[in-house]
Structures are given as structure tokens and as C-alpha cells.
Design a protein around this motif. Structure first.
Motif, PDB file in Angstrom:
ATOM      1  N   ILE A  15       0.885  -1.168   0.000  1.00 20.15           N
ATOM      2  CA  ILE A  15       0.000   0.000   0.000  1.00 20.15           C
ATOM      3  C   ILE A  15       0.915   1.208   0.000  1.00 20.15           C
ATOM      4  O   ILE A  15       1.736   1.351   0.891  1.00 20.15           O
ATOM      5  N   SER A  16       0.839   2.041  -1.033  1.00 21.63           N
ATOM      6  CA  SER A  16       1.708   3.214  -1.002  1.00 21.63           C
ATOM      7  C   SER A  16       0.963   4.424  -1.540  1.00 21.63           C
ATOM      8  O   SER A  16       0.025   4.297  -2.316  1.00 21.63           O
ATOM      9  N   ALA A  17       1.412   5.603  -1.090  1.00 21.33           N
ATOM     10  CA  ALA A  17       0.714   6.835  -1.447  1.00 21.33           C
ATOM     11  C   ALA A  17       1.452   8.037  -0.915  1.00 21.33           C
ATOM     12  O   ALA A  17       2.479   7.917  -0.260  1.00 21.33           O
ATOM     13  N   HIS A  18       0.870   9.214  -1.164  1.00 19.44           N
ATOM     14  CA  HIS A  18       1.380  10.482  -0.622  1.00 19.44           C
ATOM     15  C   HIS A  18       1.181  10.481   0.902  1.00 19.44           C
ATOM     16  O   HIS A  18       0.339   9.747   1.414  1.00 19.44           O
ATOM     17  N   ILE A  19       1.950  11.318   1.600  1.00 19.77           N
ATOM     18  CA  ILE A  19       1.817  11.431   3.060  1.00 19.77           C
ATOM     19  C   ILE A  19       0.358  11.721   3.444  1.00 19.77           C
ATOM     20  O   ILE A  19      -0.316  12.508   2.775  1.00 19.77           O
ATOM     21  N   ASP A  20      -0.081  11.105   4.516  1.00 21.16           N
ATOM     22  CA  ASP A  20      -1.413  11.401   5.067  1.00 21.16           C
ATOM     23  C   ASP A  20      -2.561  11.130   4.102  1.00 21.16           C
ATOM     24  O   ASP A  20      -3.533  11.862   4.093  1.00 21.16           O
ATOM     25  N   LYS A  23      -2.818   5.465   4.315  1.00 21.82           N
ATOM     26  CA  LYS A  23      -2.311   4.102   4.036  1.00 21.82           C
ATOM     27  C   LYS A  23      -2.407   3.213   5.263  1.00 21.82           C
ATOM     28  O   LYS A  23      -2.884   2.096   5.209  1.00 21.82           O
ATOM     29  N   THR A  24      -1.888   3.732   6.412  1.00 18.59           N
ATOM     30  CA  THR A  24      -1.837   2.891   7.612  1.00 18.59           C
ATOM     31  C   THR A  24      -3.249   2.630   8.133  1.00 18.59           C
ATOM     32  O   THR A  24      -3.558   1.534   8.594  1.00 18.59           O
ATOM     33  N   THR A  25      -4.133   3.628   8.028  1.00 13.26           N
ATOM     34  CA  THR A  25      -5.528   3.443   8.444  1.00 13.26           C
ATOM     35  C   THR A  25      -6.171   2.351   7.594  1.00 13.26           C
ATOM     36  O   THR A  25      -6.908   1.502   8.100  1.00 13.26           O
ATOM     37  N   LEU A  26      -5.865   2.356   6.301  1.00 11.02           N
ATOM     38  CA  LEU A  26      -6.428   1.333   5.411  1.00 11.02           C
ATOM     39  C   LEU A  26      -5.885  -0.052   5.780  1.00 11.02           C
ATOM     40  O   LEU A  26      -6.656  -1.016   5.855  1.00 11.02           O
ATOM     41  N   SER A  27      -4.571  -0.172   6.057  1.00 12.66           N
ATOM     42  CA  SER A  27      -4.062  -1.512   6.408  1.00 12.66           C
ATOM     43  C   SER A  27      -4.649  -1.975   7.731  1.00 12.66           C
ATOM     44  O   SER A  27      -4.906  -3.162   7.926  1.00 12.66           O
ATOM     45  N   GLU A  28      -4.895  -1.027   8.650  1.00 16.81           N
ATOM     46  CA  GLU A  28      -5.511  -1.367   9.941  1.00 16.81           C
ATOM     47  C   GLU A  28      -6.900  -1.991   9.703  1.00 16.81           C
ATOM     48  O   GLU A  28      -7.266  -2.996  10.310  1.00 16.81           O
ATOM     49  N   ARG A  29      -7.679  -1.390   8.760  1.00 18.87           N
ATOM     50  CA  ARG A  29      -9.024  -1.910   8.461  1.00 18.87           C
ATOM     51  C   ARG A  29      -8.930  -3.284   7.799  1.00 18.87           C
ATOM     52  O   ARG A  29      -9.718  -4.175   8.073  1.00 18.87           O
ATOM     53  N   ILE A  30      -7.962  -3.438   6.895  1.00 23.60           N
ATOM     54  CA  ILE A  30      -7.823  -4.732   6.208  1.00 23.60           C
ATOM     55  C   ILE A  30      -7.552  -5.822   7.240  1.00 23.60           C
ATOM     56  O   ILE A  30      -8.145  -6.903   7.199  1.00 23.60           O
ATOM     57  N   LEU A  31      -6.677  -5.519   8.212  1.00 21.63           N
ATOM     58  CA  LEU A  31      -6.364  -6.510   9.257  1.00 21.63           C
ATOM     59  C   LEU A  31      -7.605  -6.819  10.091  1.00 21.63           C
ATOM     60  O   LEU A  31      -7.809  -7.947  10.516  1.00 21.63           O
ATOM     61  N   PHE A  32      -8.426  -5.797  10.328  1.00 25.36           N
ATOM     62  CA  PHE A  32      -9.619  -6.003  11.161  1.00 25.36           C
ATOM     63  C   PHE A  32     -10.627  -6.900  10.432  1.00 25.36           C
ATOM     64  O   PHE A  32     -11.122  -7.879  10.982  1.00 25.36           O
ATOM     65  N   TYR A  33     -10.909  -6.567   9.157  1.00 27.59           N
ATOM     66  CA  TYR A  33     -11.934  -7.338   8.439  1.00 27.59           C
ATOM     67  C   TYR A  33     -11.474  -8.755   8.136  1.00 27.59           C
ATOM     68  O   TYR A  33     -12.278  -9.649   7.942  1.00 27.59           O
ATOM     69  N   THR A  34     -10.149  -8.990   8.055  1.00 24.23           N
ATOM     70  CA  THR A  34      -9.673 -10.349   7.780  1.00 24.23           C
ATOM     71  C   THR A  34      -9.470 -11.110   9.085  1.00 24.23           C
ATOM     72  O   THR A  34      -8.945 -12.216   9.079  1.00 24.23           O
ATOM     73  N   GLY A  35      -9.839 -10.472  10.219  1.00 26.33           N
ATOM     74  CA  GLY A  35      -9.782 -11.176  11.497  1.00 26.33           C
ATOM     75  C   GLY A  35      -8.388 -11.274  12.097  1.00 26.33           C
ATOM     76  O   GLY A  35      -8.150 -12.028  13.032  1.00 26.33           O
ATOM     77  N   ASP A  84       2.891  -2.309   4.381  1.00 26.77           N
ATOM     78  CA  ASP A  84       2.461  -0.904   4.505  1.00 26.77           C
ATOM     79  C   ASP A  84       3.726  -0.067   4.423  1.00 26.77           C
ATOM     80  O   ASP A  84       4.657  -0.269   5.178  1.00 26.77           O
ATOM     81  N   THR A  85       3.796   0.863   3.467  1.00 27.01           N
ATOM     82  CA  THR A  85       5.048   1.612   3.273  1.00 27.01           C
ATOM     83  C   THR A  85       4.903   3.064   3.704  1.00 27.01           C
ATOM     84  O   THR A  85       3.794   3.588   3.754  1.00 27.01           O
ATOM     85  N   PRO A  86       6.027   3.756   3.990  1.00 30.15           N
ATOM     86  CA  PRO A  86       5.950   5.173   4.378  1.00 30.15           C
ATOM     87  C   PRO A  86       5.610   6.050   3.180  1.00 30.15           C
ATOM     88  O   PRO A  86       5.804   5.657   2.038  1.00 30.15           O
ATOM     89  N   GLY A  87       5.123   7.274   3.459  1.00 28.15           N
ATOM     90  CA  GLY A  87       4.813   8.208   2.372  1.00 28.15           C
ATOM     91  C   GLY A  87       5.876   9.270   2.200  1.00 28.15           C
ATOM     92  O   GLY A  87       6.014   9.853   1.140  1.00 28.15           O
ATOM     93  N   HIS A  88       6.653   9.565   3.268  1.00 27.71           N
ATOM     94  CA  HIS A  88       7.640  10.642   3.167  1.00 27.71           C
ATOM     95  C   HIS A  88       8.753  10.286   2.200  1.00 27.71           C
ATOM     96  O   HIS A  88       9.276   9.185   2.232  1.00 27.71           O
ATOM     97  N   ALA A 105      -0.057  -3.650  -6.206  1.00 26.27           N
ATOM     98  CA  ALA A 105      -0.061  -2.584  -5.216  1.00 26.27           C
ATOM     99  C   ALA A 105      -1.394  -1.848  -5.218  1.00 26.27           C
ATOM    100  O   ALA A 105      -2.164  -1.928  -6.180  1.00 26.27           O
ATOM    101  N   ILE A 106      -1.641  -1.156  -4.090  1.00 25.67           N
ATOM    102  CA  ILE A 106      -2.800  -0.267  -4.017  1.00 25.67           C
ATOM    103  C   ILE A 106      -2.252   1.138  -3.925  1.00 25.67           C
ATOM    104  O   ILE A 106      -1.461   1.438  -3.035  1.00 25.67           O
ATOM    105  N   LEU A 107      -2.646   1.974  -4.872  1.00 22.56           N
ATOM    106  CA  LEU A 107      -2.224   3.376  -4.846  1.00 22.56           C
ATOM    107  C   LEU A 107      -3.354   4.145  -4.171  1.00 22.56           C
ATOM    108  O   LEU A 107      -4.450   4.253  -4.716  1.00 22.56           O
ATOM    109  N   VAL A 108      -3.090   4.623  -2.951  1.00 23.54           N
ATOM    110  CA  VAL A 108      -4.145   5.325  -2.210  1.00 23.54           C
ATOM    111  C   VAL A 108      -4.069   6.809  -2.555  1.00 23.54           C
ATOM    112  O   VAL A 108      -2.999   7.409  -2.523  1.00 23.54           O
ATOM    113  N   LEU A 109      -5.220   7.395  -2.896  1.00 30.19           N
ATOM    114  CA  LEU A 109      -5.258   8.825  -3.217  1.00 30.19           C
ATOM    115  C   LEU A 109      -6.291   9.487  -2.321  1.00 30.19           C
ATOM    116  O   LEU A 109      -7.292   8.887  -1.965  1.00 30.19           O
ATOM    117  N   CYS A 110      -6.035  10.743  -1.970  1.00 27.08           N
ATOM    118  CA  CYS A 110      -6.992  11.464  -1.135  1.00 27.08           C
ATOM    119  C   CYS A 110      -8.063  12.058  -2.052  1.00 27.08           C
ATOM    120  O   CYS A 110      -7.747  12.643  -3.087  1.00 27.08           O
TER     121      CYS A 110
END
Length: 704
Positions: A15-20, A23-35, A84-88, A105-110
Motif C-alpha cells: 500500500i503506497s501513497a502520498h503522506i497522510d 495508508k496505515t488506516t487502510l491496512s488497519e481496516r484490512i487486518l480487522f476485516y480479515t480477522g 504498509d510503506t511510508p509516504g515521506h 499494489a494499491i495506490l491510495v489517493l486522497c
């Protein structure tokens, strides 16, 4: 156990994208829904727990990702390995090495800011390693969210062929759910954490829009997929399965980018994204991975993702844990088991595999073997980042990854003498883990110099020394990596003569220096135009050595000389007194003579800076950039925000974040990355040269 999953059901994604962008919020949700985790924690949440994937204390405090974290999860029958990769941009190597070993990969955009400067950098990295991706437009609940505009930007700014697979139901604070344009159904996410998915018919007011969007989607996929194109042109009925298969083919062959949307923070749309990862991204056997056969003159070999072939794996990231070195490895071919002997292709050393684990952020789960397509971690295997391992029957190496040059350096020293051992331990570990972090010792001043990708990069390492090694560090003023070059041709004819008792030294070299063309790959080129043996063959390498040494330190401010070609076309030698040493010295002195005649100039690193701030502050943002000798490349306003892109000298960017905050009441943010080297203005150059002369004089006085 996850490794029993057939290879068709394995997905390695990043999962990679621009800062903020979330990305990390999305990986947190993926972990939650996959148990994988049982409750959700926010990145900057009030409970202070922090996101699972940000396991370093520093990451939790600053609310940013510094190291990429790996985990794995099961979604239905599919095993998803996730990084989950850094954005900086300062941590760009973390993104680089993650994409090197991933299949998709998933390119996350705001949904408000759209494609930002870092999105462009990350996209360039994905293109470099030919990684297929799905674009996920996050933060659909924010004011100013615009799914269609962001999808259009993918085409304008990144040159993708974006195809929207969904239609949002409402936007901003009225964002309720999504319409899937392939199944033509509406999805809502109920329950406290959006875990209950409710499937309904499309709301009547959206039906016409959904039909039009579906038609547009089919047309766009048909443009890049021949099978669907034929059905479309012959007006045959098209089934949902045919559309899904066509989207998959076009995505894997990098002809299109599926665009989806949702809000990770508000728990909407993540499960549909998980379905799409399984449906459209490739499994390890559908990606072409090539190795170089060292026995056969580095011929390219395509690796097969099957467990019965000889083992080939790449160590792509190292971490120094409590129990020794942890080596992250991607298995490309064959399998590796606990207790196996594997051979490091860099030095042909045979090592035993004592322990294999699968990582879940900073937790480890022991396994007995890793198969082709798996991402695993090994303990107790010494190696460097980027080493290839095989079972010894083949000598393959994987191609290395791209490592950018450092742009900034700092002189550092431990505050207390007693901390010296920890100080060197920390530096050794960080340089081994991070190829963009470099350490060297300045022989003249005796200082330790660290170099990196930006202020934040070095700041984080200094902070880590304090925390992890109990070593407080005193840092000097940041030093910019200047370069020197020449602006015209300069001739030289230098004779080196020295007569001391016994045999003397004699060498004469003549020739010229000239600038290399701006698109040259190498920064220094040596040309031997000697005819008629005026300099004997055996002394030519000594001349090259002398010139190569001379370009390491220019005479203006003592920085390396780049973009230069040195040509020697004449000379003289003495049957007794000429030696390699004499020619090397003559070359060094001859270079200085030619360099002085070639109008040398100083170059400085220019950074591409992108600033975003509310429109009211446009004047002060532009003013600040002009003060810093910046050139504005483009500026535009959207949704009440102004975005300014400029090229600014790195030397003037120190302390910019503080100035920007105070000028925009804390609402402005900026990102910067290295763009190019360009000449320093005259008054600046004179000041730099005067400071260098003073430094030399002080050093000479100290020697006396």
C-alpha cells in the motif's frame, strides 16, 4: 497454515501513497476485516495504542510510518501478504524495496487533494518495477471529496488509463455507500465498524447515472482488452464474468488502472477493495520474475513459481532485532525449510537456516517452510540488503534495486565519550539496514558525517540513536551536497620534475578538459588520445588514476567535480626517472591547471517543492518561496486550497517547515524531493568560496 494455500490464491501487495492519504488506516481496516486484529486503533488516536502496523514508538508519536511493516491475512480462501510503506520521500528506499518484491499494489489517493507530488514519485517507482495497481480514492467523507476529478487526474498527471468500477452514494458528510457497476448492486456498511455488508437494489435516483457509468466502464475496458472489444463492437450480450476477466487481464498487463473509492476511517468500501485485490491483482505465478545466470554470462532466466525447482530467494530488507538480524526474504522459486543449507550468491558462503517466521508487524509466527511466492523472514542469517540466496545448484542473482543519491549531510558526534561504542554500533546497524543512509569520516576534520535523503530522515536516525542506543548526539549545521563542474574547454600541459639524490621523478602530460553533454550517465570520463607512444602504455592507467583522484575534490569549495571529460593527447617520459607515481602526480597537477582555465562553477541541489495551504495565505506562501530563490513552476487553486509547485535550492530550505507553519497559522503543508543540480548565483558562489578559503587557512594554521 497459510503456506498450504495454492499459489493461485496468494497475493503479495503493498500500500503506497502520498503522506497522510490514509495508508496505515487502510491496512488497519484490512487486518480487522480479515480477522487478524480484533479491534481498531487510530494512527493518532486518543487511546494512545496507535496502529498495529506502526510498531515503533517514534511512529506512534509522530503519527507517520518510518519503516515498512509486513503482515499477512486470509480473506476467504485467499492469503494476502501485505506491506504498509511510508509516504515521506525521506524514506523512499522503504517504498522502493517493498515494490521490488511485490506483485501488485494499491495506490491510495486522497479524494480532496487527488494526485499529489509523492503520488507521482510512488507511481514512478511502481512503473520502474512494472507493478500492476488498483487506485483507491480514500477519505470520501471529507469536505470537497470528488471521486470523478481524482480519477481524471490519474490520466492527466500519471498517464494511466483509469476505469471507475464504482459509483459513490452521496459524498462528503452524506457519503453512505457504493454502487458496484459490474454487479449493478448497492452496498452499505452497517455495524459499529462497518463489518456487516448490506446488499440492496440501486436507489432509484441513481439508477440512470449508474447505467451510464456502467456503459462508460465497459467502453473503457473494451479499448484495452481485445476479447471484450470484439463483444462490444458486435453488440453481443456481455456477462459480469466476462467484464471481471477483462478487467483482470488489462490490469495485470498494465494497460489500465481500476479506480475504487471509500473511506477507511469511516469503515466504508474496504471489503470491496479486498474482493478486488483477489479478483484483479496477479498471483506470484502470473508475474515475470527474471534472474541473471552468473555461470552463463549473466543471461536472463525466467524464474518459475513452483516448489519443485531449485530454490531462489531475495533478501530485500534487514532489521536488527533483540535476537540478532532478521532478514526479510521473498521466495521466487522452489522452497526453503528449517535446517536447510542455502548459499549467499554475493560471497558464495553456505549458511544454515535456523528459524523461519512469518511477520505480523512486529510479532513473529514460526513456520517450518516457505514456498515460491511467499514473503518470509529468517533469523540468524548474516547478509546485506539485496543479496540473492539459492540452494547451491544454480548461480542466479536477482537484479538489484535503484538507490538514489544522498542530498544532505550532517556532522555528528556522541555527547558523552562513554557512548562512543553505542554510537558506532548504531551507525553500523543503520547503514546495513538502509542503503540511502551513508556514513563517512572526514579525514581532515576528523568528524563523522552522516548523509541522507532529507532533514526528517537524519532527524529520525538521531532520535533513534538516543532511544534505542541510549546515545545522545550533538549535530552540526546541515551541509548541502554541492558539486563543481566546468563551463568551457580548458587546456593543460604540465611537467612534473623532481630531482633528489639518486633517481628523480619525471612525467609530462598534455591535453584538455571539457564539459560532458547534460544527458551523460557517467559524471567523469577519461579519453586516451595518445599516439606515437609519447606516454608509454603502462603509464596510462596511472594518469587515469590521477585524474579520478583529482575530480573527487574541486578547487573552488572542495566538493566533487561532475560532468567532466579529461582527454590526454600528448606528453613525455624519461627512461629512468618516469614512474607510475610521477605520472599520477602530473595528472593531478595537470587537471588543476586545466580546471582553472575551464571557468569552473559551483552547482547546488535543487528540490522540487510542493506547498498546499488555504487560499487566504497564497501571497505569503509565494513570497516565502521567492525569498528562498525559488522558481515557481505552477500554481493553482481548488476547493479553497492553493497548490504551488516550485524549484528551490536545498540550501535555503532549512527551517522552512517552521516558517511555513507560522505564515499559514499551522495549516500549510509541503513535500520536497530532489530535482536536479543547477549553478549557484554569483554572489552565493563567492561567499561559499571565501568560507572554504577561511577553512583551509584555519586548518593550515592548526597544523603549524
Amino acid at each position: 497454515m497459510a503456506s498450504q494455500v495454492p499459489i493461485e490464491k496468494v497475493r503479495n501487495i503493498g500500500i503506497s501513497a502520498h503522506i497522510d492519504s490514509g495508508k496505515t488506516t487502510l491496512s488497519e481496516r484490512i487486518l480487522f476485516y480479515t480477522g487478524r486484529i480484533h479491534e481498531i486503533h487510530e494512527v493518532r488516536g486518543k487511546d494512545g495504542v496507535g496502529a498495529k502496523m506502526d510498531s515503533m514508538d517514534l511512529e506512534r508519536e509522530k503519527g507517520i510510518t518510518i519503516q515498512s511493516a509486513a503482515t499477512y491475512a486470509m480473506w476467504g480462501e485467499y492469503n494476502i501478504n501485505l506491506i504498509d510503506t511510508p509516504g515521506h520521500v525521506d524514506f523512499t528506499i522503504e517504498v522502493e524495496r517493498a515494490l521490488r518484491v511485490l506483485d501488485g499494489a494499491i495506490l491510495v489517493l486522497c479524494s480532496v487533494s487527488g494526485v499529489q507530488s509523492q503520488s507521482i514519485t510512488v507511481d514512478r517507482q511502481m512503473k520502474r518495477y512494472k507493478v500492476p495497481r488498483i487506485a483507491f480514492v480514500n477519505k470520501m467523507d471529507r469536505a470537497g471529496a470528488n471521486y470523478q476529478r481524482v480519477a481524471a487526474q490519474l490520466k492527466e498527471k500519471l498517464n494511466h488509463h483509469p476505469v471507475r468500477l464504482q459509483l459513490p452514494i452521496g459524498a462528503e458528510d452524506r457519503f453512505q455507500g457504493l454502487v458496484d457497476l459490474i454487479q449493478m448492486k448497492a452496498f452499505y456498511f452497517d455495524g459499529e465498524s462497518g463489518e456487516n455488508i448490506r446488499e440492496e437494489e440501486i436507489p432509484a435516483e441513481l439508477l440512470e447515472q449508474a447505467k451510464a457509468d456502467r456503459q462508460e466502464m465497459i467502453e473503457k475496458v473494451a479499448e484495452v482488452d481485445d476479447a471484450l472489444g470484439e463483444l462490444f463492437l458486435s453488440d453481443s450480450p456481455i456477462s459480469n464474468e466476462q467484464i471481471t476477466a477483462a478487467v483482470r487481464r488489462a490490469t495485470i498487463s498494465l494497460k489500465m488502472t481500476p479506480v475504487m473509492c471509500g473511506s477507511a476511517y469511516k469503515n466504508k468500501g474496504v471489503q470491496l477493495l479486498l474482493n478486488a485485490i483477489c479478483a484483479y491483482l496477479p498471483n506470484p505465478s502470473e508475474v515475470t520474475n527474471e534472474a541473471l545466470d552468473q555461470k552463463n554470462n549473466e543471461a536472463k532466466v525466467v524464474l518459475e513459481s513452483t516448489p519443485d525447482k531449485p530454490f531462489v530467494g531475495l533478501a530485500f530488507k534487514l532489521e536488527d532485532g533483540r535476537y540478532g538480524q532478521l532478514t526479510y526474504m521473498r521466495v521466487y522459486q522452489g522452497k526453503v525449510s528449517k535446517g536447510d543449507f542455502i548459499v549467499n550468491q554475493a560471497n558464495q558462503k553456505k549458511v544454515k537456516v535456523p528459524r523461519i517466521v512469518r511477520m505480523h508487524s512486529n510479532e513473529m509466527n514460526d513456520i517450518n517452510e516457505g514456498y515460491a511466492g511467499d514473503i518470509i523472514a529468517l533469523f540468524g542469517v548474516e547478509c546485506a540488503s539485496g543479496d540473492t540466496f539459492t540452494d547451491g545448484t544454480v548461480q542466479y542473482t536477482m537484479t538489484s534495486m535503484f538507490v538514489p543519491d544522498a542530498v544532505i549531510s550532517l556532522a555528528v558526534a556522541p555527547k558523552n565519550r562513554d557512548a562512543q561504542a553505542n554510537f558506532s554500533k548504531a551507525l553500523n546497524r543503520f547503514t546495513k539496514e538502509d542503503p540511502t543512509f551513508r556514513v563517512n569520516r572526514d579525514e581532515e576534520s576528523g568528524q563523522t558525517i552522516i548523509k541522507g535523503m532529507g532533514e526528517l530522515h537524519l532527524e529520525i536516525y538521531i532520535e533513534r540513536m538516543k532511544r534505542e542506543y541510549n546515545c545522545e548526539v550533538v549535530a552540526g549545521k546541515p551541509q548541502v551536497a554541492y558539486r563543481e563542474t566546468i563551463s568551457q574547454r580548458g587546456e593543460f600541459a604540465y611537467t612534473h620534475k623532481k630531482q633528489t639524490g639518486g633517481s628523480g621523478q619525471f612525467a609530462r602530460v598534455c591535453g584538455y578538459v571539457e564539459p560532458l553533454p547534460s544527458d551523460a550517465v557517467q559524471q567523469y570520463e577519461f579519453v586516451d588520445d595518445i599516439v606515437g607512444g609519447s606516454i608509454p602504455r603502462e603509464f596510462i592507467p596511472a594518469c587515469d588514476k590521477g585524474f579520478a583522484e583529482a575530480v573527487k575534490k574541486g578547487s573552488l569549495i572542495g566538493f566533487p567535480v561532475v560532468g567532466i571529460r579529461v582527454v590526454i593527447n600528448d606528453g613525455a617520459f624519461h627512461a629512468v626517472d618516469s614512474s607510475e607515481m610521477a605520472f599520477k602526480t602530473a595528472a593531478i597537477m595537470g587537471f588543476r591547471e586545466g580546471y582553472a582555465a575551464a571557468k569552473p562553477i559551483i552547482l547546488e541541489p535543487m528540490m522540487k517543492v510542493e506547498v498546499q495551504a488555504p487560499e487566504d495565505f497564497q501571497g505569503s506562501v509565494v513570497g516565502q518561496i521567492n525569498q528562498r530563490r525559488g522558481t515557481i513552476l505552477e500554481s493553482g487553486t481548488a476547493e479553497g486550497y492553493v497548490t504551488v509547485v516550485a524549484e528551490v535550492p536545498l540550501n535555503t530550505m532549512f527551517g522552512y517547515s517552521t516558517d511555513l507553519r507560522s505564515a499559514t497559522q499551522g495549516k500549510g503543508e509541503f513535500t520536497m524531493e530532489f530535482a536536479k543540480y543547477s549553478p549557484v548565483p554569483r554572489n552565493e558562489a563567492e561567499a561559499l568560496m571565501a568560507a572554504y578559503k577561511e577553512k583551509l587557512a584555519a586548518e593550515q594554521a592548526a597544523r603549524k
